[in-house]
Design a protein around this motif. Structure first.
Motif, PDB file in Angstrom:
ATOM      1  N   ALA A 100     -16.003 -35.662 -32.488  1.00 43.54           N
ATOM      2  CA  ALA A 100     -15.503 -37.134 -32.900  1.00 43.54           C
ATOM      3  C   ALA A 100     -14.230 -37.232 -33.769  1.00 43.54           C
ATOM      4  CB  ALA A 100     -16.665 -37.642 -33.723  1.00 43.54           C
ATOM      5  N   TYR A 101     -14.054 -36.047 -34.630  1.00 40.57           N
ATOM      6  CA  TYR A 101     -12.927 -35.953 -35.184  1.00 40.57           C
ATOM      7  C   TYR A 101     -11.497 -35.689 -34.333  1.00 40.57           C
ATOM      8  CZ  TYR A 101      -9.319 -34.212 -38.444  1.00 40.57           C
ATOM      9  OH  TYR A 101      -7.969 -33.979 -39.106  1.00 40.57           O
ATOM     10  N   LEU A 102     -11.798 -34.808 -33.619  1.00 40.43           N
ATOM     11  CA  LEU A 102     -10.697 -34.583 -32.482  1.00 40.43           C
ATOM     12  C   LEU A 102     -10.392 -35.572 -31.562  1.00 40.43           C
ATOM     13  CD1 LEU A 102     -11.475 -30.801 -31.730  1.00 40.43           C
ATOM     14  CD2 LEU A 102      -9.852 -31.774 -33.450  1.00 40.43           C
ATOM     15  N   LEU A 103     -11.545 -36.176 -30.854  1.00 45.51           N
ATOM     16  CA  LEU A 103     -11.160 -37.579 -30.136  1.00 45.51           C
ATOM     17  C   LEU A 103     -10.243 -38.492 -30.982  1.00 45.51           C
ATOM     18  CD1 LEU A 103     -14.700 -37.807 -28.569  1.00 45.51           C
ATOM     19  CD2 LEU A 103     -12.379 -37.447 -27.260  1.00 45.51           C
ATOM     20  N   THR A 104     -10.712 -38.587 -32.197  1.00 42.63           N
ATOM     21  CA  THR A 104     -10.126 -39.771 -33.027  1.00 42.63           C
ATOM     22  C   THR A 104      -8.563 -39.612 -33.317  1.00 42.63           C
ATOM     23  OG1 THR A 104     -12.156 -40.530 -33.955  1.00 42.63           O
ATOM     24  CG2 THR A 104     -10.129 -41.144 -34.912  1.00 42.63           C
ATOM     25  N   HIS A 105      -8.168 -38.301 -33.701  1.00 38.55           N
ATOM     26  CA  HIS A 105      -6.955 -37.923 -34.035  1.00 38.55           C
ATOM     27  C   HIS A 105      -6.032 -37.341 -32.920  1.00 38.55           C
ATOM     28  CE1 HIS A 105      -9.336 -38.263 -37.937  1.00 38.55           C
ATOM     29  NE2 HIS A 105      -8.171 -38.573 -38.307  1.00 38.55           N
ATOM     30  N   PHE A 106      -6.593 -36.492 -32.037  1.00 37.02           N
ATOM     31  CA  PHE A 106      -5.886 -35.802 -30.910  1.00 37.02           C
ATOM     32  C   PHE A 106      -6.020 -36.269 -29.503  1.00 37.02           C
ATOM     33  CE2 PHE A 106      -6.542 -33.073 -34.612  1.00 37.02           C
ATOM     34  CZ  PHE A 106      -4.913 -32.914 -35.096  1.00 37.02           C
ATOM     35  N   TRP A 142      -9.152 -36.491 -26.257  1.00 38.78           N
ATOM     36  CA  TRP A 142     -10.191 -35.697 -25.683  1.00 38.78           C
ATOM     37  C   TRP A 142      -9.684 -34.262 -24.968  1.00 38.78           C
ATOM     38  CZ3 TRP A 142     -11.290 -34.423 -20.673  1.00 38.78           C
ATOM     39  CH2 TRP A 142     -10.357 -35.264 -19.618  1.00 38.78           C
ATOM     40  N   ARG A 143      -8.306 -34.443 -24.468  1.00 36.10           N
ATOM     41  CA  ARG A 143      -7.797 -33.628 -23.745  1.00 36.10           C
ATOM     42  C   ARG A 143      -7.444 -32.567 -24.588  1.00 36.10           C
ATOM     43  NH1 ARG A 143      -6.755 -35.257 -18.393  1.00 36.10           N
ATOM     44  NH2 ARG A 143      -6.618 -37.540 -18.206  1.00 36.10           N
ATOM     45  N   THR A 144      -6.752 -32.687 -25.848  1.00 32.66           N
ATOM     46  CA  THR A 144      -6.539 -31.573 -26.638  1.00 32.66           C
ATOM     47  C   THR A 144      -7.658 -30.934 -27.165  1.00 32.66           C
ATOM     48  OG1 THR A 144      -4.530 -32.665 -27.421  1.00 32.66           O
ATOM     49  CG2 THR A 144      -5.498 -30.847 -28.864  1.00 32.66           C
ATOM     50  N   SER A 145      -8.859 -31.659 -27.290  1.00 29.08           N
ATOM     51  CA  SER A 145     -10.069 -31.292 -27.921  1.00 29.08           C
ATOM     52  C   SER A 145     -10.688 -30.244 -26.810  1.00 29.08           C
ATOM     53  CB  SER A 145     -11.233 -32.147 -28.030  1.00 29.08           C
ATOM     54  OG  SER A 145     -12.290 -31.747 -28.463  1.00 29.08           O
ATOM     55  N   VAL A 146     -10.870 -30.509 -25.544  1.00 28.41           N
ATOM     56  CA  VAL A 146     -11.342 -29.616 -24.553  1.00 28.41           C
ATOM     57  C   VAL A 146     -10.581 -28.326 -24.386  1.00 28.41           C
ATOM     58  CG1 VAL A 146     -11.872 -29.541 -22.110  1.00 28.41           C
ATOM     59  CG2 VAL A 146     -12.480 -31.384 -23.677  1.00 28.41           C
ATOM     60  N   GLY A 147      -8.929 -28.642 -24.289  1.00 28.70           N
ATOM     61  CA  GLY A 147      -8.069 -27.576 -24.214  1.00 28.70           C
ATOM     62  C   GLY A 147      -8.188 -26.467 -24.972  1.00 28.70           C
ATOM     63  N   ILE A 148      -8.441 -26.890 -26.363  1.00 30.11           N
ATOM     64  CA  ILE A 148      -8.299 -25.837 -27.488  1.00 30.11           C
ATOM     65  C   ILE A 148      -9.784 -24.915 -27.086  1.00 30.11           C
ATOM     66  CG2 ILE A 148      -8.935 -25.235 -29.819  1.00 30.11           C
ATOM     67  CD1 ILE A 148      -7.153 -27.895 -30.401  1.00 30.11           C
ATOM     68  N   SER A 149     -10.838 -25.333 -26.647  1.00 26.47           N
ATOM     69  CA  SER A 149     -11.846 -24.748 -26.660  1.00 26.47           C
ATOM     70  C   SER A 149     -11.777 -23.830 -25.229  1.00 26.47           C
ATOM     71  CB  SER A 149     -13.043 -25.775 -26.031  1.00 26.47           C
ATOM     72  OG  SER A 149     -14.288 -25.173 -25.863  1.00 26.47           O
ATOM     73  N   GLY A 150     -10.949 -24.206 -24.421  1.00 29.03           N
ATOM     74  CA  GLY A 150     -10.832 -23.251 -23.051  1.00 29.03           C
ATOM     75  C   GLY A 150      -9.918 -22.345 -23.474  1.00 29.03           C
ATOM     76  N   VAL A 151      -9.031 -22.394 -24.165  1.00 32.77           N
ATOM     77  CA  VAL A 151      -7.955 -21.440 -24.563  1.00 32.77           C
ATOM     78  C   VAL A 151      -8.766 -20.279 -25.381  1.00 32.77           C
ATOM     79  CG1 VAL A 151      -6.044 -20.708 -25.852  1.00 32.77           C
ATOM     80  CG2 VAL A 151      -5.728 -22.898 -24.459  1.00 32.77           C
ATOM     81  N   THR A 152      -9.614 -20.840 -26.422  1.00 30.79           N
ATOM     82  CA  THR A 152     -10.343 -19.676 -27.179  1.00 30.79           C
ATOM     83  C   THR A 152     -11.162 -19.099 -26.349  1.00 30.79           C
ATOM     84  OG1 THR A 152     -10.544 -21.607 -28.982  1.00 30.79           O
ATOM     85  CG2 THR A 152     -11.909 -19.657 -29.215  1.00 30.79           C
TER      86      THR A 152
END
Length: 432
Positions: free
Chosen positions: A157-163, A165-175
């Motif tokens: 919810a925080y990442l969706l609001t501030h960055f 959904w694409r950035t949120s999911v992308g960070i998870s993929g890189v990790t």
């Protein structure tokens, strides 16, 4: 640190940050309950999302079953790392896509990749952990999965609001991609004590090797475990996926209350998994110290299933409390407490059923035995998607909760009726 300790610490870390399907489902649910302009990108209402979730769960179920069987025949280290790598790649691709068919295809492939993770971890523990610590290490490892589920409602919810959904999911993929390379290097090829144990257990191993996958399919004890797994995993998945929506639509609660419910459920799951493993290991050890103990495998099976039955009974009562006591005027503290105890009573049996299924088979079939039980659990997860959404469309989510109560009660009665049933496959081989 001991070898089993290293294994479960690294694997727990990987599970905690792996882009688990529940994280992507969490993004969908946040879009669906807000009906923002960003959600209109998908052009789908939440009921149709249930169909997509069922398709993803189907991919996960198929992959988890196949990976469980493969873990008995291939290198679990390579299976784990390759699944984590593919999961990261598909998650990154998901974050750069904009077409619904592409989303569905990538989500399906991601489910296939995700299925490789847990069966590989099960094999690692089974090969390296002593029987007296098997439940404890299993529960500690599986709690890493709940850690991501506990944090994801708030973090997404925080990442969706501030960055976005694409950035949120992308960070998870890189990790995940980075961790895949790390696990490939850090996890050892085989147990260090394998060569020394081989000479001492060669006769026993020859006896165990006579069993086949088809022998597992004829094992009544495994089918009883699988039935319990189906019910409790279906109930857990329903609450994790749709509990937030139930509170918002039928109980008129806020999105924050819904997120707090999901986080409370996952937080309780961490405690439930750990307590279930350590408690049953302790009870098994105490039972073995009695003057006239039963056989080792019978002791393990009965003890773990007895605790699982008790927790499932508590889950049924709490499901009724969720449906009957949570109102628009109920306090958030009560909702969170109810969710926390529900998490303890649902995730505890899930852990115990997985442990029991793996212990009921010889070492060279432990992955396959767990795969069969997990397949039943994932059938329950698939039912929590479109089928339950369809029931909710016709009769509301309260009807779904009543259905879960009845299913939980039926499972408890079945397992009580079969409480004296023992794993015959390993017992017969031990006698041979």
């Amino acid at each position: 640190m001991s070898q089993p300790g290293k294994i479960h610490k690294m694997s727990s870390t990987a599970h905690a940050v792996m882009p688990h399907p529940r994280y992507l489902r969490m993004l969908i649910r946040i879009y669906s309950v807000n009906w923002t302009d960003r959600f209109r990108l998908f052009h789908y209402e939440w009921r149709r999302m249930g169909l997509i979730i069922s398709c993803q769960n189907a991919a996960f179920a198929i992959s988890k079953f196949m990976a469980g069987v493969l873990s008995d025949r291939t290198n679990p280290r390579l299976l784990f790392a390759s699944g984590l790598m593919l999961s990261g790649v598909t998650t990154l691709s998901f974050s750069t896509s904009s077409s619904l068919p592409v989303f569905c295809a990538l989500w399906f492939v991601n489910g296939l990749a995700q299925g490789c993770g847990w069966p590989s971890c099960v094999k690692f523990i089974k090969q390296r952990a002593p029987p007296s610590r098997f439940g404890s290490l299993w529960s500690t490892l599986s709690s890493g999965n709940n850690l991501s589920g506990c944090v994801s409602p708030i973090l997404s919810a925080y990442l969706l609001t501030h960055f976005g959904w694409r950035t949120s999911v992308g960070i998870s993929g890189v990790t995940s991609i980075v961790l895949a390379f790390f696990c490939l290097i850090a996890l050892e090829e085989s147990a260090p004590s394998a060569s020394s144990e081989k000479k001492l257990t060669s006769k026993k191993q020859q006896s165990e090797d006579s069993a086949s996958f088809f022998d597992l399919l004829r094992e009544p004890f495994l089918w009883v475990v699988s039935a319990g797994f189906l019910v409790v995993f279906g109930a857990k998945t329903t609450l994790v996926d749709w509990g937030q929506l139930y509170l918002m639509e039928e109980r008129k609660r806020s999105q924050q209350d819904g997120s707090a419910f999901t986080s409370g459920l996952e937080s309780g799951g961490i405690l439930g998994r750990i307590v279930a493993g350590y408690l049953t290991d302790y009870l098994i050890q105490k039972q073995a110290e009695k003057p006239y103990p039963v056989s080792e495998r019978t002791n393990r099976a009965r003890t773990r299933l007895s605790v699982a039955i008790l927790l499932m009974f508590i889950s049924g009562l709490l499901l009724h409390a969720l449906q009957s006591t949570v109102k628009e005027s109920s306090s958030t503290a009560w909702i969170v407490c109810l969710a926390f105890v529900l998490g303890v009573s649902l995730y505890g049996p899930i852990t115990l059923f997985g442990i029991t299924a793996s212990e009921s088979a010889p070492t060279h079939l432990s992955g396959s035995a767990h795969a069969i039980a997990s397949l039943a659990g994932n059938v329950g997860a698939m039912l929590s998607g479109f089928p339950f959404c369809y029931i909710a469309k016709l009769h509301g989510w309260s009807a779904v909760l009543v259905l879960l109560e009845c299913a939980m009660g039926a499972a408890v009665v079945l397992m009580l009726a079969c409480r004296n049933l023992n794993p015959t496959l390993t017992s017969r081989q031990k006698e041979d």
